[in-house]
Structure formats: C-alpha cells, structure tokens
Design a protein around this motif. Structure first.
Motif, PDB file in Angstrom:
ATOM      1  N   PHE A  55       0.854  -0.986   0.015  1.00  0.00           N
ATOM      2  CA  PHE A  55      -0.101  -0.027   0.007  1.00  0.00           C
ATOM      3  C   PHE A  55       0.898   1.230   0.024  1.00  0.00           C
ATOM      4  N   VAL A  56       0.492   2.113  -0.896  1.00  0.00           N
ATOM      5  CA  VAL A  56       1.155   3.569  -0.966  1.00  0.00           C
ATOM      6  C   VAL A  56       0.036   4.584  -0.378  1.00  0.00           C
ATOM      7  N   ILE A  57       0.401   5.074   0.703  1.00  0.00           N
ATOM      8  CA  ILE A  57      -0.660   6.033   1.377  1.00  0.00           C
ATOM      9  C   ILE A  57      -0.551   7.379   1.227  1.00  0.00           C
ATOM     10  N   ASP A  58      -1.072   8.087   1.026  1.00  0.00           N
ATOM     11  CA  ASP A  58      -1.054   9.821   0.895  1.00  0.00           C
ATOM     12  C   ASP A  58      -1.339  10.140   2.246  1.00  0.00           C
ATOM     13  N   VAL A  59      -0.532  10.761   3.200  1.00  0.00           N
ATOM     14  CA  VAL A  59      -0.721  11.101   4.611  1.00  0.00           C
ATOM     15  C   VAL A  59      -0.357  12.607   4.564  1.00  0.00           C
ATOM     16  N   SER A  60      -0.574  13.293   3.552  1.00  0.00           N
ATOM     17  CA  SER A  60      -0.420  14.867   3.364  1.00  0.00           C
ATOM     18  C   SER A  60      -1.356  15.444   4.008  1.00  0.00           C
ATOM     19  N   GLY A  61      -1.269  16.825   4.415  1.00  0.00           N
ATOM     20  CA  GLY A  61      -2.229  17.435   5.322  1.00  0.00           C
ATOM     21  C   GLY A  61      -3.848  17.292   4.792  1.00  0.00           C
ATOM     22  N   SER A  62      -3.952  17.437   3.456  1.00  0.00           N
ATOM     23  CA  SER A  62      -5.328  17.554   2.887  1.00  0.00           C
ATOM     24  C   SER A  62      -6.215  15.957   3.230  1.00  0.00           C
ATOM     25  N   MET A  63      -5.296  15.284   3.476  1.00  0.00           N
ATOM     26  CA  MET A  63      -6.184  13.823   4.089  1.00  0.00           C
ATOM     27  C   MET A  63      -6.587  13.838   5.295  1.00  0.00           C
ATOM     28  N   GLY A  64      -6.200  14.900   6.072  1.00  0.00           N
ATOM     29  CA  GLY A  64      -7.130  14.938   7.211  1.00  0.00           C
ATOM     30  C   GLY A  64      -8.342  15.836   7.158  1.00  0.00           C
ATOM     31  N   GLN A  65      -8.618  15.976   6.005  1.00  0.00           N
ATOM     32  CA  GLN A  65      -9.884  16.805   5.799  1.00  0.00           C
ATOM     33  C   GLN A  65     -11.054  15.578   5.550  1.00  0.00           C
ATOM     34  N   GLU A  66     -12.047  15.799   6.074  1.00  0.00           N
ATOM     35  CA  GLU A  66     -13.292  14.951   5.940  1.00  0.00           C
ATOM     36  C   GLU A  66     -13.031  13.524   6.364  1.00  0.00           C
ATOM     37  N   ASN A  67     -12.164  13.399   7.351  1.00  0.00           N
ATOM     38  CA  ASN A  67     -11.387  12.173   7.674  1.00  0.00           C
ATOM     39  C   ASN A  67     -11.066  11.156   6.896  1.00  0.00           C
ATOM     40  N   ARG A  68     -10.478  11.770   5.634  1.00  0.00           N
ATOM     41  CA  ARG A  68     -10.010  10.883   4.560  1.00  0.00           C
ATOM     42  C   ARG A  68      -9.186   9.838   5.093  1.00  0.00           C
ATOM     43  N   LEU A  69      -8.086  10.311   5.860  1.00  0.00           N
ATOM     44  CA  LEU A  69      -7.050   9.275   6.131  1.00  0.00           C
ATOM     45  C   LEU A  69      -7.627   8.092   6.866  1.00  0.00           C
ATOM     46  N   GLU A  70      -8.780   8.794   7.908  1.00  0.00           N
ATOM     47  CA  GLU A  70      -9.406   7.547   8.632  1.00  0.00           C
ATOM     48  C   GLU A  70     -10.266   6.473   7.900  1.00  0.00           C
ATOM     49  N   LEU A  71     -10.840   7.014   6.729  1.00  0.00           N
ATOM     50  CA  LEU A  71     -11.432   6.067   5.905  1.00  0.00           C
ATOM     51  C   LEU A  71     -10.588   5.072   5.136  1.00  0.00           C
ATOM     52  N   VAL A  72      -9.169   5.589   4.902  1.00  0.00           N
ATOM     53  CA  VAL A  72      -8.028   4.660   4.355  1.00  0.00           C
ATOM     54  C   VAL A  72      -8.036   3.573   5.288  1.00  0.00           C
ATOM     55  N   LYS A  73      -7.629   3.979   6.542  1.00  0.00           N
ATOM     56  CA  LYS A  73      -7.390   3.198   7.721  1.00  0.00           C
ATOM     57  C   LYS A  73      -8.475   1.984   8.035  1.00  0.00           C
ATOM     58  N   LYS A  74      -9.804   2.626   7.858  1.00  0.00           N
ATOM     59  CA  LYS A  74     -10.765   1.562   8.055  1.00  0.00           C
ATOM     60  C   LYS A  74     -10.863   0.680   6.969  1.00  0.00           C
ATOM     61  N   SER A  75     -10.549   1.225   5.605  1.00  0.00           N
ATOM     62  CA  SER A  75     -10.649   0.313   4.466  1.00  0.00           C
ATOM     63  C   SER A  75      -9.344  -0.749   4.551  1.00  0.00           C
ATOM     64  N   LEU A  76      -8.239  -0.480   5.080  1.00  0.00           N
ATOM     65  CA  LEU A  76      -7.292  -1.497   5.108  1.00  0.00           C
ATOM     66  C   LEU A  76      -7.500  -2.609   6.199  1.00  0.00           C
ATOM     67  N   LYS A  77      -8.348  -2.213   7.356  1.00  0.00           N
ATOM     68  CA  LYS A  77      -8.598  -3.144   8.352  1.00  0.00           C
ATOM     69  C   LYS A  77      -9.672  -3.913   7.737  1.00  0.00           C
ATOM     70  N   LEU A  78     -10.314  -3.595   6.761  1.00  0.00           N
ATOM     71  CA  LEU A  78     -11.684  -4.259   6.387  1.00  0.00           C
ATOM     72  C   LEU A  78     -10.854  -5.535   5.464  1.00  0.00           C
ATOM     73  N   LEU A  79      -9.853  -4.920   4.785  1.00  0.00           N
ATOM     74  CA  LEU A  79      -9.035  -6.022   3.893  1.00  0.00           C
ATOM     75  C   LEU A  79      -8.434  -6.874   4.663  1.00  0.00           C
ATOM     76  N   VAL A  80      -7.791  -6.481   5.819  1.00  0.00           N
ATOM     77  CA  VAL A  80      -6.943  -7.358   6.617  1.00  0.00           C
ATOM     78  C   VAL A  80      -7.718  -8.522   7.207  1.00  0.00           C
ATOM     79  N   ASP A  81      -9.193  -8.386   7.250  1.00  0.00           N
ATOM     80  CA  ASP A  81     -10.029  -9.283   7.820  1.00  0.00           C
ATOM     81  C   ASP A  81     -10.241 -10.421   6.817  1.00  0.00           C
ATOM     82  N   GLN A  82     -10.006  -9.848   5.734  1.00  0.00           N
ATOM     83  CA  GLN A  82     -10.373 -10.973   4.607  1.00  0.00           C
ATOM     84  C   GLN A  82      -9.100 -11.723   3.996  1.00  0.00           C
TER      85      GLN A  82
END
Length: 529
Positions: free
Chosen positions: A199-226
């Motif tokens: 995974f190549v993940i954008d952690v730039s400042g704009s990813m803090g808007q609208e909880n974008r990074l948090e949505l990425v993190k939740k997405s990765l955890k969904l995948l991990v469970d599969q």
C-alpha cells in the motif's frame, strides 16, 4: 464542455499545472486510434457540448433522421476537446469525446480493450452527495455501467462466458439496445494465489480533511480481515517525503499490521511520485513469483506530479507491470484531485481505478472485491464486435472512448489492452439500427492471454436480441442514458432525466440499483428539472 461557474479570467489563472499534466498524459497515452471511424467532438470549437455536429457529423446525427454515415466522415476522427482547466481547488479531468453512430457500410467492426474501472461513477456520486453537479468531463459512461455488478452465468470451461441480449431501446424509437456481458471465472479461496500487497498511502495534510485518512485506515482493516495467513502487506506513506511505515509482513502477524495502520498520521505536502517510487522498491524487494504482486495507491490528490514527471512515471508503471507488479489506484476525497492521472496510472499498471466516497463503498471495494481484482485471470483482453452490413444499418458503442483499439490490432498480441481479475464481469452497451430483425446479425469476439495457461485464447458468440429488454438490461440502459445526459452527449440531447427516472424505477432491484434511483432523484433536484 460544461459551462463553467468560473469566469474566463479565473479559468485562465488555474490552467497551468492541469494543462501541463493533461498534455503530458495525452502525449504518453496517444495511439490505438481507430483508422476507420471518428469520435464526435461536440465542443472543440464551442463552449456548449449540446451544439449540433458539423456537416459531416450531421450525416449520422439524430437517430430518428435515418440515412447512413458518409465514407468521408468515417475516414477521419475529429479530436476530442483538450484538457479541462480545474475550478479553484478543484479536480483535473479529461474529455475523451463521444462515440458517434457508425454506418456498417463504412465500418462493420467495433474494437476496444476490456475495462473494469468504476471510479467515474463514485466520483460523480460524491459530487452529487455534496450538493454539486459533477463536471461533464468527469463522466465516463462505461464506468457508470460497469459499477453495477451483473450476475452473468459463469463459464463452464475456460476463463470467460459471453452473454448477448437486448431489445427495443427505451429512449430512441426504431433503435435496439444490445448488451454484451462477459463474466470471468471465479477462483475459490483455496485456489487463489497468495496476495503480496504494497500500500502506498497519501498522508499529506489534506488527507486530514473529511476524515479521509481515517477512511483509508478503516478500509485497510476491512481488507486485513479478508486475507489468509500466507498473504502479506507492506505500507509506504508519502507526505512531503516518502517513508516505509511497514515492511512486508505476513498476515500471521496481524497485530503488527493493525498497529502500523493505527499509527498513520497526516503530515506535510503531497509527494506522490516519491511515494510510488519507494512503493515499487518495496514490492520488488519482496517480489514472489507465484503470488499476486500488487501496489495499491490511496490518495486524494497526486496533482503535484508535473508534466515531464507524469510521462516518466507512467512509463515506469508500465515497465513494472510487464515484470509482474501491477498497480491499482483508489481515490479518497476531492482536493486537487487528478482523476486523469489516477485512471491512467491504473491503466498503465494493468490494474483497476476506483474511488471511495463512503464507508459503504470502502466495504464493497476492500472487503468484497479487492482480493478478486488482484488475481488476474486474463491479460490484454480485447473485444471485437462484427456487425453484418446486410442486417445492420448503423451502431454506436456507449462509452469506452479511451479504450479504443484499431480493428487491425485485434489479433496483434503485442498491443496492451485490459487486465481482468477473477470473478469480474464486464458490460458493453450498443445502440443498433437494424435493417431486419431476423436471427443473428453478427458476432462478438473476445481475445486474451489466459493467465493460467499463458497462451492466447479467442472465443466468440453470435449477436442476437430478445423480444424485450430484461430488467437488468433495462436498468443499465437507464444508467447509460443518465451518464450520456450528465456528460452533455449530443446523442442524448432530446432525452431528459425525467424520462430516465421511470425506466430506472421500474427496472431497479436490490440495494445497489435502488441507490442509483436515489442518486437520479438528487440529480433532478440539483438540476431543477
């Protein structure tokens, strides 16, 4: 082209980087044009995309007019409009033009690369969910159609099954709508290759808007469970610089992977180019011959990649794909979002472009679909439809403008085309004017490299229609017409969303399709129709 809400001065002020990027993309992705046809350019010299076609185009314009396309019109393609300047703080899109009706007496073949991208649909849905109409350039009709999962019959033998059906068009009198559905074979959990994901993940400042990074993190955890115990994940992050957040780690150490995901924090600017370079270094370092080696880029931007860098980067991505490391791109949020580059990166990387606008979409993509998409069953997959001129007057492929392949290159196996993952389905819709409706009126051919056999396979099916459209085909007709209207297509200028709504309501079933009906109603409210 969409009538902009911004003044000419504002648009000129914003054109710099977008024009440079799009010009570079055009240079590095040109080719594969069809010598025997052209694409209608509704807005090369007009701001209004609903302006009438040129004199040559008018010979095959309104479906109700009858007649046939001229030979002269078929011998040259009017280029699609140039790169579209973004609004302030907006996204970058590219207009690929719109396919016209083609007379079979001039060109009886339609050839394109298979495509399973869906990003355009969810990008548009995100705009509408925020109370804004998407730019016309953001709409790619085939990605709207292919967003909806079709339960096509699975192949009994080989990698694919082909389904052809259709009936009277619900929107154009005297025309038929033909659906070509292609279903890839399913691969069970026990049979699939190990997943080797970087995974190549954008952690730039704009990813803090609208909880974008948090949505990425939740997405990765969904995948991990599969994932299974022999699968592995590595993480590279990029802000102002790129860093290794987690070296490739086996899923038996799930706690380490989850801890690394939890540690992700936003910081700095957006150095996507450096992030991808480091991601490829990691993927190459941990490369496994018998695994699905895939990089997954998650970002809300990549707009800082300059013109020269974009061309070099796309070439590098294509080179790695040839070595067995594919690239998928997933968009989150809508900052200075470069839709054009995200889509082309996935194309060159033999992967898929998707966009996540909600947790529900994240679940669909990361929990339900991603593992299937990384297991490639077919490489360089191309479709060619041959219409019988004695039975078909003219035809039009809806969408796939940027997947065009020369007819003569259908059996040229050196041509790069589409990659298809296990269980995937692909749909193409044609509007067809028949001379008579008896029996078969042509053939659809599918050609690809079978990934399991590592050999070229070609299969075919006859073109036949039913008495009426099935519910699913009628629903897809509504989706396609919606997309045509939303991108300002000349061919939909006489159809309104009010006409599309009852067709969609009558045909829709299931959560996903009913969600589209709600989207259509929201769009009607925004357009004040």
């Amino acid at each position: 082209m969409k009538k902009s809400r911004w003044t000419k001065v504002e648009l000129v002020a914003k054109v710099g980087l977008a024009a440079a990027i799009a010009a570079s993309l055009a240079a590095c992705t040109s080719g594969g044009s069809k010598s025997s046809s052209y694409r209608a350019d509704e807005s090369a010299s007009n701001a209004n995309s609903n302006s009438a076609p040129s004199a040559k185009q008018n010979e095959q314009a309104a479906p109700a007019a009858g007649g046939s396309a001229s030979v002269q019109a078929q011998q040259s393609r009017v280029p699609a409009p140039g790169p579209v300047p973004p609004p302030p703080g907006g996204a970058y899109f590219k207009n690929y033009g719109t396919n016209p009706f083609i007379a079979t007496e001039d060109d009886k073949l339609s050839t394109f690369a298979m495509d399973v991208d869906t990003g355009s649909y969810t990008v548009a849905r995100n705009y509408i969910g925020q109370g804004t109409l998407p730019p016309e350039e953001a709409v790619r009709a085939e990605e709207f159609v292919n967003y909806f999962r079709m339960e096509y019959p699975a192949p009994e033998n080989g990698a694919f099954a082909i389904l052809v059906d259709g009936g009277d068009s619900p929107f154009r009198s005297g025309y038929k709508l033909m659906r070509v559905g292609i279903k890839g074979k399913e691969i069970g959990t026990e049979e699939r290759k190990d997943a080797n994901l970087t995974f190549v993940i954008d952690v730039s400042g704009s990813m803090g808007q609208e909880n974008r990074l948090e949505l990425v993190k939740k997405s990765l955890k969904l995948l991990v469970d599969q994932l299974g115990p022999s699968d592995q994940i590595g993480i590279v992050t990029f802000g102002s610089t790129a860093k290794r957040a987690l070296d490739q780690t086996m899923m038996k150490h799930k706690d380490r992977i989850v801890a690394a995901i939890d540690r992700l924090r936003t910081e700095g600017a957006t150095n996507a180019e450096q992030g991808l370079k480091l991601g490829y270094e990691m993927a190459q370092e941990y490369y496994k011959k018998d695994a699905a080696n895939t990089i997954i880029l998650c970002s809300d931007g990549v707009a800082n990649v300059g013109a020269a860098s974009a061309k070099t980067l796309l070439q590098s991505v294509q080179d790695y794909a040839r070595k067995g490391i594919t690239l998928q791109t997933v968009g989150f949020g809508m900052g200075d979002y470069n839709d054009t580059l995200m889509e082309q990166l996935a194309d060159k990387g033999d992967g898929r472009y998707a966009y996540v606008d909600s947790f529900t979409e994240a679940r669909r993509l990361f929990a339900d679909e991603l593992i299937g998409t990384v297991q490639t069953i077919a490489r360089d997959a191309k479709v060619q439809v041959e219409f019988d001129p004695a039975k078909v007057d003219r035809y039009r492929l809806i969408g796939y403008e940027n997947r065009d392949v020369k007819d003569s290159d259908f059996r040229n196996d050196a041509i790069d085309a589409g990659e298809i993952g296990a269980g995937h389905s692909v749909t193409a819709l044609y509007e067809v004017k028949l001379k008579n409706g008896d029996g078969s009126f042509g053939e659809v051919r599918l050609r690809y490299v079978d990934a399991a056999l590592n050999k070229v396979v070609e299969q075919a099916a006859p073109l036949r229609l039913g008495a009426t459209l099935t519910a699913n085909t009628k629903f897809l007709a509504a989706v396609a017409e919606y997309a045509e209207i939303m991108r300002g297509s000349y061919w939909a200028k006489d159809v309104s969303l009010r006409t599309v709504l009852p067709v969609a309501e009558q045909a829709a079933s299931g959560e996903q399709q009913l969600d589209f009906v709600r989207l259509l109603k929201d769009t009607l409210a925004l357009r004040k129709e």
